[in-house]
Scaffold this motif. Structure first.
Motif, PDB file in Angstrom:
ATOM      1  N   THR A   1       4.433  -7.670   0.482  1.00  0.00           N
ATOM      2  CA  THR A   1       4.566  -6.605  -0.508  1.00  0.00           C
ATOM      3  C   THR A   1       3.483  -6.697  -1.570  1.00  0.00           C
ATOM      4  N   ASN A   2       3.371  -7.869  -2.187  1.00  0.00           N
ATOM      5  CA  ASN A   2       2.476  -8.013  -3.335  1.00  0.00           C
ATOM      6  C   ASN A   2       1.007  -8.012  -2.950  1.00  0.00           C
ATOM      7  N   VAL A   3       0.691  -8.599  -1.802  1.00  0.00           N
ATOM      8  CA  VAL A   3      -0.713  -8.756  -1.418  1.00  0.00           C
ATOM      9  C   VAL A   3      -1.116  -7.767  -0.325  1.00  0.00           C
ATOM     10  N   THR A   4      -0.524  -7.904   0.856  1.00  0.00           N
ATOM     11  CA  THR A   4      -1.000  -7.126   2.004  1.00  0.00           C
ATOM     12  C   THR A   4      -0.791  -5.631   1.814  1.00  0.00           C
ATOM     13  N   GLY A   5       0.429  -5.228   1.496  1.00  0.00           N
ATOM     14  CA  GLY A   5       0.704  -3.805   1.337  1.00  0.00           C
ATOM     15  C   GLY A   5      -0.062  -3.191   0.186  1.00  0.00           C
ATOM     16  N   THR A   6      -0.113  -3.895  -0.940  1.00  0.00           N
ATOM     17  CA  THR A   6      -0.837  -3.384  -2.105  1.00  0.00           C
ATOM     18  C   THR A   6      -2.315  -3.234  -1.807  1.00  0.00           C
ATOM     19  N   THR A   7      -2.905  -4.247  -1.170  1.00  0.00           N
ATOM     20  CA  THR A   7      -4.329  -4.194  -0.858  1.00  0.00           C
ATOM     21  C   THR A   7      -4.642  -3.065   0.121  1.00  0.00           C
ATOM     22  N   TYR A   8      -3.792  -2.900   1.103  1.00  0.00           N
ATOM     23  CA  TYR A   8      -4.000  -1.841   2.097  1.00  0.00           C
ATOM     24  C   TYR A   8      -3.925  -0.463   1.455  1.00  0.00           C
ATOM     25  N   LEU A   9      -2.948  -0.254   0.585  1.00  0.00           N
ATOM     26  CA  LEU A   9      -2.813   1.041  -0.086  1.00  0.00           C
ATOM     27  C   LEU A   9      -4.034   1.337  -0.948  1.00  0.00           C
ATOM     28  N   ILE A  10      -4.498   0.335  -1.683  1.00  0.00           N
ATOM     29  CA  ILE A  10      -5.675   0.539  -2.535  1.00  0.00           C
ATOM     30  C   ILE A  10      -6.910   0.810  -1.677  1.00  0.00           C
ATOM     31  N   HIS A  11      -6.987   0.160  -0.524  1.00  0.00           N
ATOM     32  CA  HIS A  11      -8.125   0.395   0.367  1.00  0.00           C
ATOM     33  C   HIS A  11      -8.155   1.851   0.823  1.00  0.00           C
TER      34      HIS A  11
ATOM     35  N   GLY B   1      -8.404   4.145  -2.497  1.00  0.00           N
ATOM     36  CA  GLY B   1      -9.657   3.855  -3.184  1.00  0.00           C
ATOM     37  C   GLY B   1     -10.868   4.437  -2.475  1.00  0.00           C
ATOM     38  N   ARG B   2     -10.858   4.436  -1.156  1.00  0.00           N
ATOM     39  CA  ARG B   2     -11.973   5.050  -0.414  1.00  0.00           C
ATOM     40  C   ARG B   2     -12.086   6.544  -0.720  1.00  0.00           C
ATOM     41  N   ASP B   3     -10.933   7.194  -0.787  1.00  0.00           N
ATOM     42  CA  ASP B   3     -10.945   8.625  -1.104  1.00  0.00           C
ATOM     43  C   ASP B   3     -11.459   8.861  -2.524  1.00  0.00           C
ATOM     44  N   MET B   4     -11.028   8.010  -3.452  1.00  0.00           N
ATOM     45  CA  MET B   4     -11.484   8.141  -4.835  1.00  0.00           C
ATOM     46  C   MET B   4     -12.990   7.935  -4.936  1.00  0.00           C
ATOM     47  N   ARG B   5     -13.502   6.949  -4.227  1.00  0.00           N
ATOM     48  CA  ARG B   5     -14.944   6.701  -4.262  1.00  0.00           C
ATOM     49  C   ARG B   5     -15.710   7.878  -3.674  1.00  0.00           C
ATOM     50  N   GLN B   6     -15.187   8.455  -2.603  1.00  0.00           N
ATOM     51  CA  GLN B   6     -15.834   9.614  -1.996  1.00  0.00           C
ATOM     52  C   GLN B   6     -15.864  10.788  -2.956  1.00  0.00           C
ATOM     53  N   ALA B   7     -14.763  10.987  -3.692  1.00  0.00           N
ATOM     54  CA  ALA B   7     -14.677  12.085  -4.658  1.00  0.00           C
ATOM     55  C   ALA B   7     -15.335  11.732  -5.988  1.00  0.00           C
ATOM     56  N   ASN B   8     -15.672  10.459  -6.170  1.00  0.00           N
ATOM     57  CA  ASN B   8     -16.248   9.952  -7.414  1.00  0.00           C
ATOM     58  C   ASN B   8     -15.367  10.249  -8.620  1.00  0.00           C
ATOM     59  N   GLN B   9     -14.068  10.037  -8.451  1.00  0.00           N
ATOM     60  CA  GLN B   9     -13.128  10.188  -9.565  1.00  0.00           C
ATOM     61  C   GLN B   9     -11.831   9.477  -9.229  1.00  0.00           C
ATOM     62  N   GLY B  10     -11.165   8.988 -10.254  1.00  0.00           N
ATOM     63  CA  GLY B  10      -9.855   8.391 -10.049  1.00  0.00           C
ATOM     64  C   GLY B  10      -9.618   7.189 -10.949  1.00  0.00           C
ATOM     65  N   ARG B  11      -8.350   6.888 -11.120  1.00  0.00           N
ATOM     66  CA  ARG B  11      -7.943   5.729 -11.912  1.00  0.00           C
ATOM     67  C   ARG B  11      -6.964   4.898 -11.090  1.00  0.00           C
ATOM     68  N   ILE B  12      -7.177   3.595 -11.065  1.00  0.00           N
ATOM     69  CA  ILE B  12      -6.288   2.673 -10.363  1.00  0.00           C
ATOM     70  C   ILE B  12      -5.732   1.677 -11.369  1.00  0.00           C
ATOM     71  N   LEU B  13      -4.421   1.555 -11.408  1.00  0.00           N
ATOM     72  CA  LEU B  13      -3.769   0.538 -12.226  1.00  0.00           C
ATOM     73  C   LEU B  13      -3.041  -0.422 -11.293  1.00  0.00           C
ATOM     74  N   ILE B  14      -3.370  -1.694 -11.383  1.00  0.00           N
ATOM     75  CA  ILE B  14      -2.738  -2.736 -10.578  1.00  0.00           C
ATOM     76  C   ILE B  14      -1.864  -3.578 -11.495  1.00  0.00           C
ATOM     77  N   THR B  15      -0.603  -3.745 -11.133  1.00  0.00           N
ATOM     78  CA  THR B  15       0.271  -4.604 -11.923  1.00  0.00           C
ATOM     79  C   THR B  15       0.116  -6.038 -11.446  1.00  0.00           C
ATOM     80  N   GLY B  16      -0.670  -6.803 -12.198  1.00  0.00           N
ATOM     81  CA  GLY B  16      -0.799  -8.224 -11.954  1.00  0.00           C
ATOM     82  C   GLY B  16       0.246  -8.949 -12.785  1.00  0.00           C
ATOM     83  N   SER B  17      -0.118 -10.051 -13.398  1.00  0.00           N
ATOM     84  CA  SER B  17       0.829 -10.785 -14.243  1.00  0.00           C
ATOM     85  C   SER B  17       0.124 -11.962 -14.892  1.00  0.00           C
ATOM     86  N   ILE B  18       0.610 -12.362 -16.073  1.00  0.00           N
ATOM     87  CA  ILE B  18       0.097 -13.608 -16.641  1.00  0.00           C
ATOM     88  C   ILE B  18       0.535 -14.788 -15.787  1.00  0.00           C
TER      89      ILE B  18
END
Length: 261
Positions: free
Chosen positions: A109-119, A122-139
């Protein structure tokens, strides 16, 4: 933000729900997802927000490739303006005492699924040259997590991944922000079987406050934000403290049976 689309994962409760609420108040159309049916209750609450756009809820397992594909397909080819990758799982107790399927679910959930979704998004955002990504990490990602070993390791991954991705996208109009909360008042500790620990039983940060801190940082295009003064101090100290000492300190917070009486 009317007509723009935001995807928020892990949005049924807690920080994810509050992030989705902030998007609704800004007029975004929302596609929210979680691995529990309560996501549909969350969607109904969000529809009551004054300026909310169209809201679609998806009950899907984001620990799986199929679940991420299903979420991506639900956008129906629309440009995603905001992706809030918030879905996450925790797990307490000693690593060797944990059942492997539960430990793997944290990683998936935290690593594989999150990374895959961003991949994918994120590719679509880079192609469109617009977008915001917020990743919930943690201290938690700054500290070796005795009795939360897998969870803290996944958050360390997310913290690192977000900074690397941000640098790779530096010359585009796609921003990446990492929200790093501390212990927050959500269902996390009950689901992680940590109510009998010190960290699980003591006072925690408000989820709405944490979400607002992350949302504002994302909208400003900041690289990272630690929510709360106490957490800022804790993360700064962690950066200069030997890992062995940090692991011992974490044991005092997360070992079963340390809950405040």
């Amino acid at each position: 933000m009317a007509g723009q689309l935001a995807i928020v994962t892990g949005a049924s409760t807690g920080i994810g729900f509050e992030l989705a609420r902030l998007c609704a108040r800004e007029g975004y159309d929302l596609l929210i997802a979680a691995d529990e049916p309560e996501i549909h209750d969350a969607a109904q609450k969000l529809r009551n927000e004054k300026d909310a756009g169209a809201i679609e809820a998806l009950h899907v397992d984001l620990a799986t490739t199929e679940g991420v594909d299903q979420l991506y397909a639900a956008a129906k080819g629309r440009p995603v303006n905001v992706l809030m990758a918030n879905a996450g799982r925790g797990l307490g107790h000693a690593f060797l005492d944990q059942e492997w399927p539960r430990a793997r679910e944290v990683i998936d959930t935290n690593v594989t699924g999150t990374t895959y979704l961003i991949h994918k998004v994120g590719r679509d955002m880079r192609q469109a040259n617009q977008g915001r990504i917020l990743i919930t990490g943690s201290i938690a990602g700054f500290t070796p997590g005795s009795f939360q070993a897998v969870y803290n390791a996944t958050k360390s991954y997310l913290n690192s991944f977000s900074f690397a991705l941000r640098e790779e996208l530096r010359d585009t109009k796609v921003s990446v922000t990492c929200l790093m909360p501390g212990a927050t008042e959500t269902e996390f500790f009950a689901r992680a079987d940590m109510l009998d620990t010190k960290v699980g039983s003591e006072a925690k940060d408000d989820a709405a406050m944490v979400a607002k801190t992350g949302f504002d940082a994302m909208m400003k295009g900041e690289g990272d934000v630690v929510s709360g003064l106490k957490n800022k101090i804790q993360s700064a100290v962690a950066n200069v403290t030997p890992a062995e000492r940090l692991a011992k300190q974490h044991r005092q917070m997360a070992e079963p049976g340390t809950a405040k009486s």
